[in-house]
Design an enzyme around this catalytic site. Structure first.
Site, short mmCIF file in Angstrom:
data_model
loop_
_atom_site.label_atom_id
_atom_site.label_comp_id
_atom_site.label_asym_id
_atom_site.label_seq_id
_atom_site.Cartn_x
_atom_site.Cartn_y
_atom_site.Cartn_z
CE LYS A 81 -57.97 -13.88 -17.55
NZ LYS A 81 -59.31 -13.34 -17.26
CB SER A 156 -61.46 -14.99 -20.09
OG SER A 156 -61.22 -14.12 -19.00
CB SER A 180 -63.25 -13.72 -16.71
OG SER A 180 -63.82 -13.62 -17.98
#
Lengths: 501, 499
Positions: A81, A156, A180
């Site tokens: 990420k 997210s 997330s």
């Protein structure tokens, strides 16, 4: 589609370590897959092909030289990420503010992955600074759900979850502040784990809400997540909130769970996370999962956590408050986007113009809410009250864990929604994290494991399993047992049912 | 800027009572910064003592410097404070380019030390008790250098340069309780307090307390209230008053300025003011439209500090003698006048003198060397007295050589200067330069005879009774011996030879 990209991380690792597959060919297969499908998915913001192949070559050389692999996952590709710093590789956090920024240092997670010879393929898309539940808040455009590219992959960490479901990587790293990791896992039919707060170092994790942020493993199976968990977790003197205790034996627990027996395990069903507001197909999938746990020998108990209904409002005070302070550093003075520096404006004006241009609407919304909540005269009513609610939620968990070993709920109230559907309705977006937020507020462990497809829209549903702090192993055991029973009953995995891209 | 009207000091006191509040920032001399491993050192090439943490790079995190906490506790104990059993850091949020994170990691409502006092000795030996509200830990900011404007101010500057070497340096902020009842001695109390604090920090060994380098900085809050009134008047805060003398001047100036405003029926604006070193005045800072709201909240990146009582008691055992008691003791032991005592402390020479005395030198000589010649040398070389390249033992040796007649005062100064220049110890310098006093009469007599033979006319004058003419011969001998002869003895020999 070659077999290599559909294998689990554990299988790929075993073949590489046995010399049956080279790490380079595995890496190349995934790079090829990314080249082929990422135009449709947009999971990656940056692909570091050369860096990935370099690690793969090292692994192959070590194996050829007869050296033991650096870790059980040496040579296995992973998607990282873009909120974790990577020395020499761009890190944007999905924001224009950091476009083009190349960190001079590695996050501890990246360092541990490097030391374990895990092959980092690149950086994945995310809602800007991890604020959002759909990846639509990325300044670089949304990621698409591989199950249905008109739908969101969650957020997210939508880039990380989509990369797994699209077979672009067998492993990924996410970060979970309010859900997330777990919510994207749920809506993409993958596994996502938020470890106990403090078990994975936050050093190099660009802070959104410091007291809630936690990085964790994402994978297509519970065992793969456990293998990755043991690589990234552990005490780090660079993070003061890092826990200086042994990492719970999550791999062993997952293997134990795979033996298919949950007798003696007490599972609590959270009363507050059912009923109105939940998609019927999601609830039916959840009920079926609970029945499967019962069939595995678990004792099922209904548990009420009355203060969980205050979790969402409390979260939306604590999180913006910390965010407003954490994001103050993006001021154009030392790094990042700079706007209006034409020699006529003061530093203050340049700061203001740069922040105006660099941040998206959701980030600005949270900075404003947080600034307000921390203001003199409002602090006690907002931030102060929210912290009290947090204490009440911790007590609810403590009381619940007196009765049961783990708690379960749906991970998120609905399946993947359409891109654009909730973008203008922040409250509808925030509700996606309704069930995941309490574990963040309490600092406990929680994961999401697929519970099949919703019978009303054919999209993946997630089962959330929560465990007390530092008892991450419990939820791995339960999730691994459930996963195996689920696949055995269906005669296939959940991802076996994903449409071809 | 027009000069403010000042009320004569006597008149100020006749009508008003001053109330002071002093905030002193002390930079700790820990090896590393407060929250990262960067070296804590004054100066250096700009932006070389930096890392991701003290630059506030995205993703970086702070880790507390344990030595910094230890120093904070020792300072708290030396100020007779309570030490918190549990306290946290807090974020003080405001935007400024030299603050990397745009928040300062500080402490807010949970300081590490609180509720204490410091007894300070005034010039006449009276002891005044200053209450201490709190001492808390925080980090320093970087420095801005404004280029192109007048006098380095931001106003009118073309651009600014930022140096983050100082960012993250550990600071202790020490805040007094309101200082009341000092009356006409308020300015003196302010100076004496900062002086005592400085001595205490030196004795604790926790800071270099160099006001000139900013490792000790004082903000002076001053307000006046009409005599007999209980509640405090509106205060002003004069920032960065950076010498002991300036503290006294700034307080006095603000008392006189505020009194003139109040006497004229005006009101005091609560504001930040700047001290002007040149004329001792204060001038208003940028006016604040709204009061600052720092949005303090507990720092989530750090865990609470909970010093064990055992540790605190261990640290209590390491405390030095309180400054005023030490002053009293030294004054008595060394039999000093108040003025001599003041010079001794103001030059920072006291420890050096004590060490020189310990090395065998008499107090008077030791004091004279350090307070006078060596202080001048330190000023000329722009270093602190303690940083001069001479040890108390070497100074004691020079004093001994003078007492033995082996060095004249003039020669001794040359020797000391050579030592300071790094030419070696006193004996090495004397040896290398051949600086010993020529006391051997036979060697001197040869030089005297030579000088007498060269100037027969002078010899005639001396023999004729003009004794003062001997000066010319003495001068010639001194020149011939390169100043190493004892002039008094040369004169005696000249007169003897001319009998």
């Amino acid at each position: 589609m070659t077999d290599v990209i559909r294998m689990t991380a554990a299988e790929v690792a075993a073949k590489i370590h046995a010399g049956e597959l080279s790490a380079v060919e595995v890496t190349q297969a995934h790079l090829d897959r990314i080249a082929k499908v990422d135009d449709q998915i947009k999971a990656f913001l940056h692909v570091d092909a050369e860096g990935a192949l370099e690690t793969a070559r090292k692994v192959d050389a070590d194996i050829a030289a007869g050296k033991a692999p650096a870790s059980p996952l040496a040579g296995v590709p992973l998607a990282l990420k873009d909120v974790l710093t990577t020395e020499g590789v761009p890190t944007t956090c999905g924001s224009k503010t950091l476009e083009g920024w190349i960190p001079p240092y590695d996050s501890t997670v990246r360092r541990r992955l490097r030391e374990a010879d895990v092959v980092v393929l690149g950086k994945t898309n995310m809602d800007e600074f991890a604020m959002g539940s759909s990846t639509e808040n990325s300044a670089f455009g949304p990621t698409h759900n591989p199950w249905d590219t008109t739908r969101v992959p969650g957020g997210s960490g939508g880039g990380s979850s989509a990369s797994l479901a699209a077979f672009e990587a067998p492993l990924a790293i996410g970060t979970d502040t309010g859900g997330s990791i777990r919510q994207p896992a749920a809506v993409t039919g993958t596994v996502g784990v938020k470890p106990t707060y403090g078990s994975v170092s936050r050093y190099g994790l660009v802070a959104f809400s410091s007291s809630l942020d936690q990085a964790g493993p994402c994978a297509r199976t519970v065992l793969d997540a456990a293998l990755l968990h043991e690589i990234i977790a552990g005490h780090d003197p660079l993070d003061s909130t890092s826990i200086n205790q042994p990492v719970p034996p999550v791999v062993e627990a997952a293997k134990q769970g795979m033996s298919g027996d949950l007798s003696g395990v007490r599972v609590g069903v959270v009363t507050e996370f059912q009923g109105e507001g939940y998609q019927p197909g999601v609830l039916r999938s959840f009920e079926a999962a609970v029945q499967q746990l019962r069939d595995l020998g678990a004792e099922i108990v209904e548990v009420s956590c009355p203060n969980f209904r205050y979790a969402l409002p409390a979260y939306y005070l604590i999180n913006p408050s910390e965010c407003s302070s954490n994001l103050a550093r993006f001021d154009a003075m030392r790094y990042g986007l700079r706007v209006g520096d034409d020699g006529t404006r003061s530093a203050e004006e340049v700061m203001s113009l740069s922040r105006e241009a660099g941040f998206g609407a959701e980030v600005k919304r949270r900075i404003m809410i947080g600034t307000y909540a921390l203001s003199a005269g409002y602090y006690d009513a907002y931030y102060g009250s929210a912290q009290k609610v947090r204490t009440l939620i911790i007590r609810d968990f403590e009381a619940a864990y007196q009765q049961v070993d783990v708690l379960v709920s749906p991970t998120t109230p609905t399946t993947a929604f359409k891109i654009g559907e909730r973008i203008d309705d922040p409250m509808a977006m925030y509700v996606a994290d309704l069930c995941t937020i309490p574990a963040n507020l309490a600092g406990n462990a929680a994961l999401s494991v697929p519970s099949g497809l919703s019978d009303d829209d054919g999209l993946p549903v997630g089962l959330q399993v929560m465990a007390p702090a530092l008892a991450d192993d419990r939820m791995y055991r339960v999730a691994a047992a459930y996963e195996q029973a689920r696949d055995a009953a269906a005669g296939r995995t959940v991802l076996d049912q994903i449409p071809e891209l | 800027m027009t000069a403010a009207t000042l009320l004569p000091y006597d008149e100020v006191l006749a009508r008003f009572d001053p109330v002071l509040g002093l905030e002193v920032h002390v930079e700790l001399n820990t090896k590393t910064k407060m929250f990262c491993g960067c070296v804590n050192e004054f100066g250096g090439e700009p932006n070389t003592h930096v890392c991701p943490t003290c630059l506030g790079l995205p993703g970086s995190l702070p880790v507390v410097n344990g030595k910094g906490v230890e120093s904070a506790i020792r300072i708290g104990l030396a100020l007779n404070c309570q030490i918190a059993e549990w306290c946290r850091f807090a974020r003080k949020n405001y935007f400024y380019p030299d603050m990397p994170k745009n928040f300062q990691t500080s402490q807010y409502d949970e300081p590490i030390a609180f509720d204490g006092y410091l007894d300070v000795m005034l010039d006449d030996g009276e002891v005044f008790r200053v209450g201490i509200e709190r001492a808390h830990m925080e980090e320093d900011t970087g420095k801005s250098l404004h280029v192109g404007g007048a006098t380095g101010r931001i106003h009118g500057a073309e651009h600014s340069l930022l140096d983050y070497n100082r960012a993250g340096v550990p600071l202790i902020e020490i805040v007094t309780k309101p200082i009341e009842g000092a009356g006409e001695r308020a300015p003196e109390v302010a100076r004496a307090y900062v002086t005592a604090l400085r001595e205490l920090m030196l004795a604790l060994g926790v800071s270099d307390v160099r006001m000139d380098q900013g490792s000790m900085r004082c903000d002076a809050n001053v307000s006046l209230r009409p005599k007999g009134q209980q509640e405090f008047g509106t205060r002003t805060e004069t920032k960065n008053v950076n010498s002991l003398r300036s503290v006294e001047r700034a307080v006095r100036y603000e008392m006189q300025r505020q009194a003139a405003v109040l006497a004229d029926g005006g009101t005091i604006v609560q504001e930040t003011r700047h001290f002007q070193e040149a004329d001792g005045s204060t001038s208003p800072g940028r006016p604040k439209e709204t009061s600052e709201d720092y949005r303090y909240f507990p720092e989530p990146d750090l865990v609470p500090i909970a010093p064990s009582r055992e540790w605190v008691e261990e640290l209590r055992k390491t405390l030095p003698e309180p400054p005023w008691k030490r002053r009293k003791r030294i004054q008595e032991e060394w039999q000093l006048t108040d003025e001599e005592l003041r010079d001794l402390f103001n030059t920072g020479a006291v420890d050096l003198v004590a060490a020189t005395v310990d090395a065998g030198a008499p107090v008077a000589e030791a004091r004279s060397w350090w307070v006078q010649f060596l202080t001048q040398q330190a000023n000329a070389r722009e270093v602190e007295l303690a940083e001069l390249a001479i040890t108390p033992k070497q100074v004691a040796r020079v004093i001994e050589l003078i007492a033995e007649g082996k060095l004249t005062n003039k020669l001794a100064r040359q020797v000391v200067e050579a030592v300071l220049d790094g030419e070696g110890g006193p004996d090495e310098v004397i040896e290398a330069r051949g600086l010993q006093v020529v006391s051997d009469d036979s060697a001197l007599l040869a030089a005297v005879d030579e000088a007498l033979a060269a100037q027969p006319d002078v010899v005639e004058k001396i023999r004729g009774g003009k004794v003062q003419a001997a000066g010319a011969i003495v001068g010639a001998v001194m020149k011939a011996t390169r100043g190493q002869a004892d002039a008094k003895r040369v004169r005696e020999l000249v007169l003897e030879r001319c009998k």
